[in-house]
Structure formats: C-alpha cells, structure tokens
Design a protein around this motif. Sequence first.
Motif, PDB file in Angstrom:
ATOM      1  N   PRO A 115       0.816  -1.220   0.000  1.00 19.08           N
ATOM      2  CA  PRO A 115       0.000   0.000   0.000  1.00 19.08           C
ATOM      3  C   PRO A 115       0.849   1.270   0.000  1.00 19.08           C
ATOM      4  CG  PRO A 115       0.161  -0.839   2.225  1.00 19.08           C
ATOM      5  CD  PRO A 115       1.000  -1.750   1.364  1.00 19.08           C
ATOM      6  N   HIS A 116       0.251   2.355  -0.487  1.00 12.16           N
ATOM      7  CA  HIS A 116       0.827   3.675  -0.316  1.00 12.16           C
ATOM      8  C   HIS A 116      -0.279   4.616   0.133  1.00 12.16           C
ATOM      9  CE1 HIS A 116      -0.937   4.355  -4.321  1.00 12.16           C
ATOM     10  NE2 HIS A 116      -0.716   5.661  -4.170  1.00 12.16           N
ATOM     11  N   VAL A 117       0.102   5.693   0.804  1.00 12.41           N
ATOM     12  CA  VAL A 117      -0.869   6.636   1.371  1.00 12.41           C
ATOM     13  C   VAL A 117      -0.534   8.043   0.893  1.00 12.41           C
ATOM     14  CG1 VAL A 117      -1.856   7.592   3.491  1.00 12.41           C
ATOM     15  CG2 VAL A 117      -1.158   5.187   3.417  1.00 12.41           C
ATOM     16  N   VAL A 118      -1.573   8.802   0.551  1.00 14.52           N
ATOM     17  CA  VAL A 118      -1.423  10.198   0.127  1.00 14.52           C
ATOM     18  C   VAL A 118      -2.395  11.043   0.939  1.00 14.52           C
ATOM     19  CG1 VAL A 118      -1.524  11.824  -1.794  1.00 14.52           C
ATOM     20  CG2 VAL A 118      -0.819   9.456  -2.201  1.00 14.52           C
ATOM     21  N   VAL A 119      -1.911  12.142   1.519  1.00 14.38           N
ATOM     22  CA  VAL A 119      -2.786  13.049   2.261  1.00 14.38           C
ATOM     23  C   VAL A 119      -2.548  14.477   1.794  1.00 14.38           C
ATOM     24  CG1 VAL A 119      -2.772  11.536   4.293  1.00 14.38           C
ATOM     25  CG2 VAL A 119      -1.191  13.471   4.185  1.00 14.38           C
ATOM     26  N   ALA A 120      -3.576  15.305   1.932  1.00 15.15           N
ATOM     27  CA  ALA A 120      -3.484  16.729   1.594  1.00 15.15           C
ATOM     28  C   ALA A 120      -3.896  17.548   2.805  1.00 15.15           C
ATOM     29  CB  ALA A 120      -4.375  17.056   0.398  1.00 15.15           C
ATOM     30  N   THR A 121      -3.346  18.745   2.927  1.00 16.02           N
ATOM     31  CA  THR A 121      -3.657  19.623   4.048  1.00 16.02           C
ATOM     32  C   THR A 121      -4.509  20.798   3.582  1.00 16.02           C
ATOM     33  OG1 THR A 121      -1.757  21.102   3.791  1.00 16.02           O
ATOM     34  CG2 THR A 121      -1.401  19.037   5.002  1.00 16.02           C
ATOM     35  N   ASP A 122      -5.060  21.506   4.544  1.00 17.81           N
ATOM     36  CA  ASP A 122      -5.919  22.646   4.195  1.00 17.81           C
ATOM     37  C   ASP A 122      -5.126  23.817   3.613  1.00 17.81           C
ATOM     38  OD1 ASP A 122      -4.654  23.517   6.486  1.00 17.81           O
ATOM     39  OD2 ASP A 122      -6.460  23.546   7.727  1.00 17.81           O
ATOM     40  N   SER A 123      -3.805  23.745   3.683  1.00 14.94           N
ATOM     41  CA  SER A 123      -2.975  24.805   3.090  1.00 14.94           C
ATOM     42  C   SER A 123      -2.519  24.433   1.683  1.00 14.94           C
ATOM     43  CB  SER A 123      -1.753  25.068   3.974  1.00 14.94           C
ATOM     44  OG  SER A 123      -0.917  23.925   4.036  1.00 14.94           O
ATOM     45  N   GLY A 124      -2.904  23.235   1.205  1.00 16.93           N
ATOM     46  CA  GLY A 124      -2.557  22.823  -0.144  1.00 16.93           C
ATOM     47  C   GLY A 124      -1.321  21.958  -0.246  1.00 16.93           C
ATOM     48  N   GLU A 125      -0.743  21.566   0.898  1.00 17.92           N
ATOM     49  CA  GLU A 125       0.425  20.686   0.863  1.00 17.92           C
ATOM     50  C   GLU A 125      -0.005  19.245   0.611  1.00 17.92           C
ATOM     51  OE1 GLU A 125       3.630  22.960   3.753  1.00 17.92           O
ATOM     52  OE2 GLU A 125       2.380  21.375   4.600  1.00 17.92           O
ATOM     53  N   LEU A 126       0.887  18.484  -0.003  1.00 16.46           N
ATOM     54  CA  LEU A 126       0.595  17.098  -0.357  1.00 16.46           C
ATOM     55  C   LEU A 126       1.735  16.215   0.153  1.00 16.46           C
ATOM     56  CD1 LEU A 126      -1.589  15.563  -2.080  1.00 16.46           C
ATOM     57  CD2 LEU A 126       0.041  15.679  -3.972  1.00 16.46           C
ATOM     58  N   TYR A 127       1.378  15.160   0.899  1.00 21.38           N
ATOM     59  CA  TYR A 127       2.376  14.249   1.464  1.00 21.38           C
ATOM     60  C   TYR A 127       2.064  12.820   1.022  1.00 21.38           C
ATOM     61  CZ  TYR A 127       3.687  18.016   4.722  1.00 21.38           C
ATOM     62  OH  TYR A 127       4.110  19.195   5.278  1.00 21.38           O
ATOM     63  N   SER A 128       3.110  11.989   0.919  1.00 17.05           N
ATOM     64  CA  SER A 128       2.909  10.595   0.571  1.00 17.05           C
ATOM     65  C   SER A 128       3.950   9.732   1.271  1.00 17.05           C
ATOM     66  CB  SER A 128       3.006  10.396  -0.947  1.00 17.05           C
ATOM     67  OG  SER A 128       4.324  10.680  -1.399  1.00 17.05           O
ATOM     68  N   TRP A 129       3.638   8.433   1.407  1.00 19.45           N
ATOM     69  CA  TRP A 129       4.587   7.480   1.984  1.00 19.45           C
ATOM     70  C   TRP A 129       4.107   6.059   1.690  1.00 19.45           C
ATOM     71  CZ3 TRP A 129       1.184  10.421   4.867  1.00 19.45           C
ATOM     72  CH2 TRP A 129       0.246   9.745   5.641  1.00 19.45           C
ATOM     73  N   GLY A 130       4.980   5.088   1.932  1.00 16.31           N
ATOM     74  CA  GLY A 130       4.631   3.696   1.696  1.00 16.31           C
ATOM     75  C   GLY A 130       5.374   3.107   0.508  1.00 16.31           C
ATOM     76  N   HIS A 131       4.751   2.141  -0.147  1.00 16.28           N
ATOM     77  CA  HIS A 131       5.376   1.450  -1.272  1.00 16.28           C
ATOM     78  C   HIS A 131       5.585   2.407  -2.438  1.00 16.28           C
ATOM     79  CE1 HIS A 131       5.674  -1.418  -4.684  1.00 16.28           C
ATOM     80  NE2 HIS A 131       6.248  -2.197  -3.779  1.00 16.28           N
ATOM     81  N   ASN A 132       6.762   2.291  -3.079  1.00 12.19           N
ATOM     82  CA  ASN A 132       7.083   3.239  -4.149  1.00 12.19           C
ATOM     83  C   ASN A 132       7.727   2.558  -5.351  1.00 12.19           C
ATOM     84  OD1 ASN A 132       7.105   5.905  -5.174  1.00 12.19           O
ATOM     85  ND2 ASN A 132       9.263   6.160  -4.617  1.00 12.19           N
ATOM     86  N   GLY A 133       7.498   1.263  -5.501  1.00  9.29           N
ATOM     87  CA  GLY A 133       8.123   0.529  -6.588  1.00  9.29           C
ATOM     88  C   GLY A 133       7.681   0.963  -7.965  1.00  9.29           C
ATOM     89  N   TYR A 134       6.565   1.694  -8.062  1.00  6.08           N
ATOM     90  CA  TYR A 134       6.034   2.103  -9.364  1.00  6.08           C
ATOM     91  C   TYR A 134       5.815   3.616  -9.431  1.00  6.08           C
ATOM     92  CZ  TYR A 134       5.088  -2.902  -9.535  1.00  6.08           C
ATOM     93  OH  TYR A 134       5.228  -4.273  -9.503  1.00  6.08           O
ATOM     94  N   CYS A 135       6.589   4.371  -8.653  1.00  7.66           N
ATOM     95  CA  CYS A 135       6.523   5.847  -8.664  1.00  7.66           C
ATOM     96  C   CYS A 135       5.258   6.384  -8.012  1.00  7.66           C
ATOM     97  CB  CYS A 135       6.613   6.403 -10.087  1.00  7.66           C
ATOM     98  SG  CYS A 135       8.004   5.840 -11.056  1.00  7.66           S
ATOM     99  N   GLN A 136       4.524   5.524  -7.277  1.00  4.13           N
ATOM    100  CA  GLN A 136       3.214   5.967  -6.784  1.00  4.13           C
ATOM    101  C   GLN A 136       3.276   7.032  -5.693  1.00  4.13           C
ATOM    102  OE1 GLN A 136       4.532   2.804  -6.622  1.00  4.13           O
ATOM    103  NE2 GLN A 136       3.396   1.565  -5.159  1.00  4.13           N
ATOM    104  N   LEU A 137       4.465   7.308  -5.141  1.00  2.01           N
ATOM    105  CA  LEU A 137       4.557   8.368  -4.132  1.00  2.01           C
ATOM    106  C   LEU A 137       4.680   9.752  -4.763  1.00  2.01           C
ATOM    107  CD1 LEU A 137       6.781   6.838  -1.306  1.00  2.01           C
ATOM    108  CD2 LEU A 137       4.310   6.672  -1.697  1.00  2.01           C
ATOM    109  N   GLY A 138       4.972   9.798  -6.060  1.00  4.70           N
ATOM    110  CA  GLY A 138       4.999  11.087  -6.754  1.00  4.70           C
ATOM    111  C   GLY A 138       6.124  12.007  -6.328  1.00  4.70           C
ATOM    112  N   ASN A 139       7.194  11.425  -5.731  1.00  2.00           N
ATOM    113  CA  ASN A 139       8.287  12.266  -5.240  1.00  2.00           C
ATOM    114  C   ASN A 139       9.461  12.336  -6.201  1.00  2.00           C
ATOM    115  OD1 ASN A 139       9.475   9.759  -4.977  1.00  2.00           O
ATOM    116  ND2 ASN A 139       9.366   9.713  -2.730  1.00  2.00           N
TER     117      ASN A 139
END
Length: 565
Positions: A115-139
Amino acid sequence: MFVSAVVSSLQPVNQSERSLNVSSRARMTNLHDVAKWPIFSLMEVELLNSIHQACVFGSGGNEAIFTTTDGDVYALGNNHNSCLGLGDIQSTLVPRKIEVLCGKGVTLMAFGSGPHVVVATDSGELYSWGHNGYCQLGNGTTSQSPERMAPCLISSSLGGCMISQVACGSHHTLLLTDKGEVFAWGYNNCGQVGSGATANINAPRKVSSLLSGKRITALACGQTSSLALVDNGEVYGWGYNGNGQLGLGNNVNQPSPCRVSSLSGVVISQITCGYAHSMALSDEGILYSWGANSYGQLGTGNKANLVTATRVGTDIGRFVEIAATHYSHISSAMLQSGMVYMWGQCRGQSVTSPLPTKFTCLDDVFACFSSPAVTWRPLRFETFVGRRALEDSLKSSFDNQENSDLKIMLEGKSIHVHKAILKIRCEHFRSMFQSHWDEDGKDVIEITQYTYPVYRAFLEYLYTDSVSVDPEDAIGLLDLANSYCETHLKKLCERIIKQGINVENTPTLMAAAIKYEAQELEDFCFKFAVNHMTAVVQTEAFQNLDDYYLKEFLTKAAKWGAFKY
C-alpha cells in the motif's frame, strides 16, 4: 448535539436541566459506528471520542490512519511497506502519532493497495509514503529508501491551486484541484495515469487530452483504471479496460481519457469504482453499472461482464448515494428512504442483485461485508460510550405522554415533549421558556405558523438529530429552520431537497431556495433545471411560478448560456 448521559426517566424541568449535559459538536448524517471496525477495538475511549476522520486499509483491513479534532494524526496496524508513515517498519496495536503531520491540518486521505498513502492539508500541501516501486509516491523517484517510511512533501506544479480530492488505485494516484484540473502519477502499464503513453510517471502531471477546458468535479480509481466526472454530467475513463470497466463498449485499454459514450444523454452526479467495475448515479437517482461481474458486483442479477453502462435496481426506488472501493468486489447504494443495499462479493458469497440491509450508512457495509474490510472513503464521525443506548432512550421519549411536561398543539393534534430537552437543543425554546415569559409556566402551547407534519418533524429532530420528510415538506421545514436560526437543520433540509429533486418539483424547490436565501441549494436546483430545461419549462409548477422567480430563473439561465444557438 446529543445529551451525553442516558436518561431512563425524564423528570420535571429543573431536575432534568441539572442532570443533562450536551456535546458541543453537531452530529453528522450517516455517522459510522466505529465499533464495527475491529482495528479500533483496543483504543482508549478518550482517543476514540476525539477522532475526526479515519481510513482503514491493508490486505486484511489491518492498518488505519486517523486525525483528531485537535489536529493530531495517528496510525496503527501492521505497517506493511511502512504504510503507517511512522518512520520505521514496526507494527503497532497502540496508536502512534505521525509527528510530521500533526498540526498540519490534514483534510484529505487516500490509499492504494501497495500500500501507499497520500494526504493533503488545508494549506494545499501534499504528502505521501509507503510502497514506491512504481513511482506511486509522486516524489520524483522509485526509491525504496528509509525516506519513504515517513511522510514526504511532494513538490509539484499545481500552480498554487488548492486540492479538492485525492484518489488512489492499486499503484497510481489522481488529484483534483479547486480549479477542476486533474493531476496523476504512478504505475501506468495500462494507461491509468492518462498521459497518453504507458510509461510510469514519477511526479504529478496534468491530465489533459479530452479533459482540457473541462471542469472536473469528482474522481474515482479502480485497481488500474480511472474515472472523472465533469460539471456538466459527462463521465470520462482511461486505463485498463479488460473487463469493460471504462464503459466504452469494448475491452481495449485507453492511455488517454475517453468519454463514456454509453452514458450520453444522462446527467451523472456521482461516480465510484470497485476493483474492476464502475458505477454512476444520475441526477435523477438512476443507478448505472458496468465492468467485471464475476461476483455479481454489477447488481444485474447475473455474473456476465458488461462493457456499457446498464441501469440497475430500476424497481427499487430513487438512489441517492453509491459506494465501491478498488480493494474489493462489493457494491453498495442508499435509497432516498435511507434503505441501504449491497451486492457483489459479500464475505465470500456472491450476491448478484441488490440486497436490502439493516444498516443506516454505506460505511457499515464495508466494515461488515467487504473482503478486505477497508473504508471506501475517509470516515468522518464522532462517538462516545453509551451513544446507542442514549439515542434509543431519547427516541422513545419523543411524543411520550407518560413522562412529558409539555404538550404542543397544531391543527387540533398534540405532540408531547420535554421542556428541558427543547431548551438544551434550541435557542428559540431557551428564549421562550424564561421566567418572565408566559410560555414558561404553560403546560400546553399552540403553534399556528406551521403545519403539523413540519413542526412534528422539527421536534423529532431535536430528539434524534435526524429528519425524515419528503422534499415538499422539507421546504416548510427549511422555512422553520431559517426562522429559528437552526443552521444544522437547514443543511439537512437542503440535503433532502437535493436528493428528492425531479423535473416536476424543480421550479417549486428553486423558488423556495431563493426565498430562504439558501444559495448552495439555489445553485443546485438551477443546474438541475438547466440540465433538464426542455422538460422543466413544460411542467405545471414552472407555469405557476411567480413573476419574480420566473424572471430570476430566466435571467440566470441567459447568463449561463442556456438560450444560445
């Protein structure tokens, strides 16, 4: 807004007021019973009571992320692929804070099955973590380094836009901005990122092609497919189509957005995706499904796949909400009456037609019958010990002559209530039942401004925090809520009206929205009227509109461009 102690017998006003205590938070519609999710069963009551929103995910529904009303963010569970964002690989049955996100104002959460997880904040920031074997974290990388164990801020070219929605498939992510633009990244072997090719995308990239110039209002992800809803009711899909989940009439994968032509002529208001099937709900409450059907998840009564959108549950009633998740093969929907149905793979059993349940919200279907038991959307809820017993106690006390201390008369009919509860729940009654007003000493009060059904629904709302009226009576209740300054009730009435709108009653509902200054409801009714203009203008209700409301509608429609050739 519930009294926080179970009252077995309501006493006279002064004694009741001393013994009753009220929560300051308004109850939301379709509250989820957190006890149905096993992963929360060991949590301390105080922490449970503070949960604002939560996601349950993982191959066995054994991981969870949640935020509290204080702005903290916690995680617990197996921590597979460091999906808890705690900076390590340790599993935990005790909630631990994700320190980097605490106080950040997390508002949106989504998860993939990596699994991977993506969250957004009320200020417009975007965070991700978890599995990244297919670029799914977007970093920008496919790194499996320790950095992915903790939330990483994603740098992207969103142009300063705020984030409206985040959705994840198995290993790809979609993001919707407040300008109606779509960005995507991650695994792209079937074109699910919508880039026009099949190379993986390691950072947020705008999805254009046929979506250019269109304002997108909602997104949904299957395991390897994507859907987008346009503000005019059109639906577009891209990605894997081997089971027909794009609704294009074939089984050909699509690396760029294509319009779901089988929904042409239908104004869609909601979309959702299962593992390999899709569903859409029209603005008239008609349910459509298409795609994989090996477990009966389309609800058509058989297990044949469908490559075009097909109506489901035509003899059941008007649907108002639909649900599915890319993690499983189960579907669920709610009727306007509040009845919840489910079908598909229900705890290993194949249910091929919509099955009525005793649930009061769609979330409970996924907690109890989905395999795995994961949330189909972030839960928003509040709970406290004894809430169910309290709700039952208050409900049974409404219009109970045996323990009431006040009778309200309307149209020759009586409703038995308790002054203490009315004073606690409503500012209007707090003012009415003061010692210097005559009403404070009365046992019977007559109301002449409202009808019996409307006022009874209002009083019952004070006891149950829920409303059950038809859209036409909801107009009168909206008037009452407006007069009594009951903001929460006003929103509930607006929701009932939205869910019950049809061609025949649109003019009446829109006029009421204008009269009671319910701008969001007015806009909703107007959009429905424009989408069904030919039929609406031929209704008797439209012909009977007052000149003022008729002029308002025609002027707004002209500005909208409804009369252009």
